[in-house]
Structure formats: C-alpha cells, structure tokens
Scaffold this active site. Sequence first.
Site, PDB file in Angstrom:
ATOM      1  N   GLU A  65      82.440  50.370 -13.070  1.00  0.00           N
ATOM      2  CA  GLU A  65      81.264  49.619 -13.613  1.00  0.00           C
ATOM      3  C   GLU A  65      81.740  48.385 -14.125  1.00  0.00           C
ATOM      4  O   GLU A  65      82.570  47.846 -14.674  1.00  0.00           O
ATOM      5  CB  GLU A  65      80.636  50.345 -14.850  1.00  0.00           C
ATOM      6  CG  GLU A  65      80.109  51.685 -14.427  1.00  0.00           C
ATOM      7  CD  GLU A  65      79.584  52.509 -15.690  1.00  0.00           C
ATOM      8  OE1 GLU A  65      78.468  53.460 -15.470  1.00  0.00           O
ATOM      9  OE2 GLU A  65      79.849  52.048 -16.857  1.00  0.00           O
ATOM     10  N   ASP A  75      76.773  60.719 -21.744  1.00  0.00           N
ATOM     11  CA  ASP A  75      76.985  59.169 -21.580  1.00  0.00           C
ATOM     12  C   ASP A  75      76.826  58.846 -20.259  1.00  0.00           C
ATOM     13  O   ASP A  75      76.821  57.595 -19.796  1.00  0.00           O
ATOM     14  CB  ASP A  75      78.217  58.462 -22.376  1.00  0.00           C
ATOM     15  CG  ASP A  75      79.501  58.952 -21.634  1.00  0.00           C
ATOM     16  OD1 ASP A  75      79.466  59.898 -20.943  1.00  0.00           O
ATOM     17  OD2 ASP A  75      80.544  58.342 -21.875  1.00  0.00           O
TER      18      ASP A  75
END
Lengths: 343, 343
Positions: free
Chosen positions: A56, A227
């Site tokens: 990411e 998460d």
Amino acid sequence: MARFVDVRTMVRWAADRGVEDIITGMIGYLEEDFRRWESFDKTPRVASHTSFGVIELMPTSTEEEYGFKYVNGHPSNPVRGYQTVTAFGMLADVHNGYPTFLAEMTVLTALRTAATSAMVAKQLARKDSQTLALIGCGTQSEFQALAFRAALGIDSLRIWDTDPAAMEKLVRNLEPLGFTIEITGSAAECVDGADVVTTCTADKANATILTADLIRPGVHLNAIGGDCPGKTELDAEILNLGEVFVEFPPQTRIEGEIQQMPEDFPVTEFWKVLNGTAAGRTSPEQITIFDSVGFAVEDFSALRYVRDAVDGTDFFQEIDLIASPENPKDLFSLVSAAAPLAV
Amino acid sequence: MARFVDVRTMVRWAADRGVEDIITGMIGYLEEDFRRWESFDKTPRVASHTSFGVIELMPTSTEEEYGFKYVNGHPSNPVRGYQTVTAFGMLADVHNGYPTFLAEMTVLTALRTAATSAMVAKQLARKDSQTLALIGCGTQSEFQALAFRAALGIDSLRIWDTDPAAMEKLVRNLEPLGFTIEITGSAAECVDGADVVTTCTADKANATILTADLIRPGVHLNAIGGDCPGKTELDAEILNLGEVFVEFPPQTRIEGEIQQMPEDFPVTEFWKVLNGTAAGRTSPEQITIFDSVGFAVEDFSALRYVRDAVDGTDFFQEIDLIASPENPKDLFSLVSAAAPLAV
C-alpha cells in the site's frame, strides 16, 4: 540533499532516547495534527493485492507539507522468517515538490500505532485506569504497554496469546522495565478486571477474540488488530455496548471492526473529541471503543516528529535524491560525458 | 538491505555508460514489459494537487514485482531555480513485500521518456526517417535527440523554442556529439521537411504549438508535452489527420492531447502494435501520432533496467531499509535499551 533515517539509526535513536520518551513527544505531534484534521488532503490509500499479501501507499498532505508511507502486509511472512509488515515513508515540501525527509517506518509505525492508541486513551479511558489487558503479544504489544505507561501511568499488565512463546517474550522484554505482568489462560481471564483492553492479534480472518459478555462497564477497548477487509477481532455485539470512536470513517467502515455493522452505524470521529466539538467519555460506567485501523495522518505526524527530534543530532544521514543542474532546463549537462563527474 | 542509486551515482553511471547505450538497453526492457502489458496491475496514479503544483504516486505491479514512482510537477519551479520535475522510485518483491531497489528518478525519468518515444517511433516512424524536429528545448530535448539517433539513426535536427537561450544550450550540448542542428525561427519553419516531430513544451495551458496545415503526409508526431488535464500542445484538428497511438487509454483520455476529443475518439493501444495484434503504420504517407503522457509501467521498466545494469558494478550503494529482528514477533528487542546497539 534530503535527510534519511535508516533502520540502524532509528533503532539507535529509539534505544538512546527511550521508547516512552519518544511516544510522549510523538503524542504531542499527533494531537497537533488531529486538531487540524480538516486541513489535510485525505486521499484514500492505494492498495495492490496479490495472492501473497498487500502493498500500500498512504499519502496525505497539508498546504505546506506532503507525506506518504509505503507499507506491505504479508500474513504468511513470519513463518518464512520475514516481518509481516515493513514500511518506509517520506516528507516533501509542497511549495516545490522536493523530498525533504525519508525514514524507515517498520520501527516507526510500531511507535506511532502505540502513540495513537495512547493519545486516544488519554481522552477516553477512565482517569483512574490501572490495569491494561493485552490480547495478542506480537510485534505491537510491548510498544502498547510502554505507550499506556507513558500516557496514563499504567504499569500493571494482564496478557494473553495463543502462542506461549509470544507471552514469554513479552515478559522477558517488559519485566526488566518495571511492569507487573500476569500471564493468563484465556482472553476471558485476561480482560477480567482490566480498565483498558488492547486487542492486537494477527489472524487475517473474521475472528471473535472477545464476546460481549466479557466487556465490563467503564472499560476502554482499544481494538487495533481489525484493520483490513475480512479481518476483525470483536463480536459485532460489542460494538453496540458503547460509543465507537474512529479515525476516518470512510476508511474504517471498510477496514475496521465496524465493517461488520450497517453502513450508517453511528461513530464519532476522534479529532472532534480532541477539538471539543464531540463528546468523549460521558460517565465512569460508559464503555468506549476505539476502532483503530491506522491512517496516513498518523504516519505524517510520526515522520514530522522524528525529523524534528533528530535535528541537531547525528541520528540521520544526508542522501542525494534531487538532481540540481545549475540551469534547471539543462538536466542533460549532468550526464554529458564531457561534464565534470561531481554534481 | 536494499540497493540504492542516488543522483550522483546515476549521473556517474550515465556518463560512464553513455546515454545512447543506456537508452538502447532500456528500450529492450520497455518492449518486454509492453509485450506483457496485460499482466500488469495498472492502478491509476494518485495525485495531490495544491496551488503550487502536483505531487503524484505512480504504482504498478506484476505477480512478481511491484514498483512505484514519486514525482512532482511544479511549473513555477524553474523561475525559482528548482527543477520542474523531481522523482524517485522503488521496486519491491511481491512475495514478501520487501523493498529491493531504490533510485533517484529525475535523471532516470528523462531517460525513460526518451526511450519510450524511441521505442514507439521504431514501430511507427518511416524507416527512411532522417530529420527530427524538436519543438521545445528544455530538459527532455537532448535525451530525445540521443534516443532517436540510438533507435533510428537520425542525426539531423531542426529545433525551435521561444527561449533563444534554450536553443543555444541544446546546440552547445549536442553539436560536440556529432549532430547537425538547424536553429529555426518558428514552429512552422521547424517542422518543415522533418520526418519525425517531437513536441515537448512546458507551458501548463491549452496551447496550440502546431496547427493541422503544418503536418505533412508521412510524418510521425511524438507529442509528449500534453500530459496533464488542461495542458495540451496540438490543435485538435491534427488528431483527425492520422492514427493516434496511446499508452493507457483511461489515463490518456484525461491527460493527453485527446482530452480535447470526444470520449469515444478512436485510439490504438501501443502494446498491441508491439504484439502484432493491432496495425502500426500502414503506408509511407500515413500520419502517425503518439499521444504520450508517461505511464507507471515505463518507470517500472526503467527501474528494472538500472537495477540489472548496475549489478556487478560499483554504481549503487546498499541501504538499511528493512528491520530484521531475529524473531519476527520481537521487533521490540531491536529498540530495547538493553539490546546491543548493532542490528
């Protein structure tokens, strides 16, 4: 030249300064940035998913400064001897777009996650909190303990992990630092009598680490392991027991515990509590839940803090990242064989 | 440890190897990646716009390797003595998410943009092309000239820029390298008699550098300056004169010359020409137009090329970007004050 803090230097700095001292300083920067939450350009993170894991990029920006973090998440890494998560990040000057500061962020993310938990608990946990239950004794656990001691004075821990070696590791790391630690035999036993509960487990699945009957009145629940999509830790029923606080709703609704709840499930944005525009804890009996997923602004604060903290020390090096031809239109002069080789 | 090529080293390497030799090698990597175009995860770039300029992250990935580029675009930088564009990039191993290679990309982007132009022209320009018209003599211009000589043997240049000093700079840089260069008095004069035309101007506006009456049959037009919303160089009428080739249509329709055209304006994806699944030039009289905006896959190819090319040389350094505790769950051991300081 940009400044760079590599792993070796970050580790040397953290050992020299002390984790609690760093977290205390970092909380100040986090609070400053959460108070000006609305001034951030909050781009969604950009994820590249493969069968192995995810990579990411997490950018954010003010009108003055830009930052981003590169971070991977590979749940199968530890069994192959790698870290689940590695990261590095950068700050740049928005006025000219030049990078100013780079840092490893594997260690720094551990510090900022703990500092964020502690910043939130400072507002939401009962002031008389004395005991922290730590469910999950992985990479983040010791940082959590030190952050809660730094911010709330908590030095009594109850711990639980399905892996006994992980619990032993935590005891080995933290007992010498003055913590009272009780190893427990289950999640239920672990949270019994705790004022603050941190759940931080690594299983990439919709797990049920805690059920609603285990959550006592007055507890602050710091849920950080849920998460990403498909990864949660709490029985959905827990989320109806109290007020749920989040970082950035559009991201938390996809990645956090509340991915289990309807689209319009009510949440409070934490920055509003800090600003005084939303209520935090309203009674000693209230259950408060921080559904934490980690947001780019926190990395931005952490980078800013390290950059400022190492200024004037030897805890950084300079790296040569920006080509600077004398004439900005004459980049070619740098690589012409006829040119002097030094730039 | 990851490998790192800083500006000084990139410049030293380029001067040592020679720009044309590098571009020739890089074209091979570009062709390899364009041929496997469909295997790339083509995430859109993530842009952060401010009143000063833009900062972008450009990621892409195969199932083996991930790459991204950080790049800014600040049109007002040169008047303040800064480069308009600075950049750096990274490769990572998709299997564990670990960064493997970092490099400055200000110089490298100049090389990859020229290499991409030349790769495309190798397919689309007439084989008997002898003269290149260069409109815009900024940072990219010398790299364009060297790329076209390396790939097509063109050594005759006609140049035009509104800034006489920029033209003089190009002559100063390229005449010693054996080019025949004619300074012209206008864009119209510049393209007269040229076989290939590169437009590469920096004005961030919908400009009309060339009009349709100036484009002769058989020309290959390499339009690289129109590369973001609101920034174009060509009279829209030119785009109806021949076949338009693009990198990645969803991006080019927003950023390229064809932003001036209807949504369904027909274009050919260049990778298909390379693969033989779409026609390239079909006659000596045809006008071919490459509406180039720059795409993440090109940066990926350039990074791969440099990484492989500097292997076994001293044109890189190692940097310490990945924390590696002996026990992956025990990151804390690294920063514990009790721990040995070396890692």
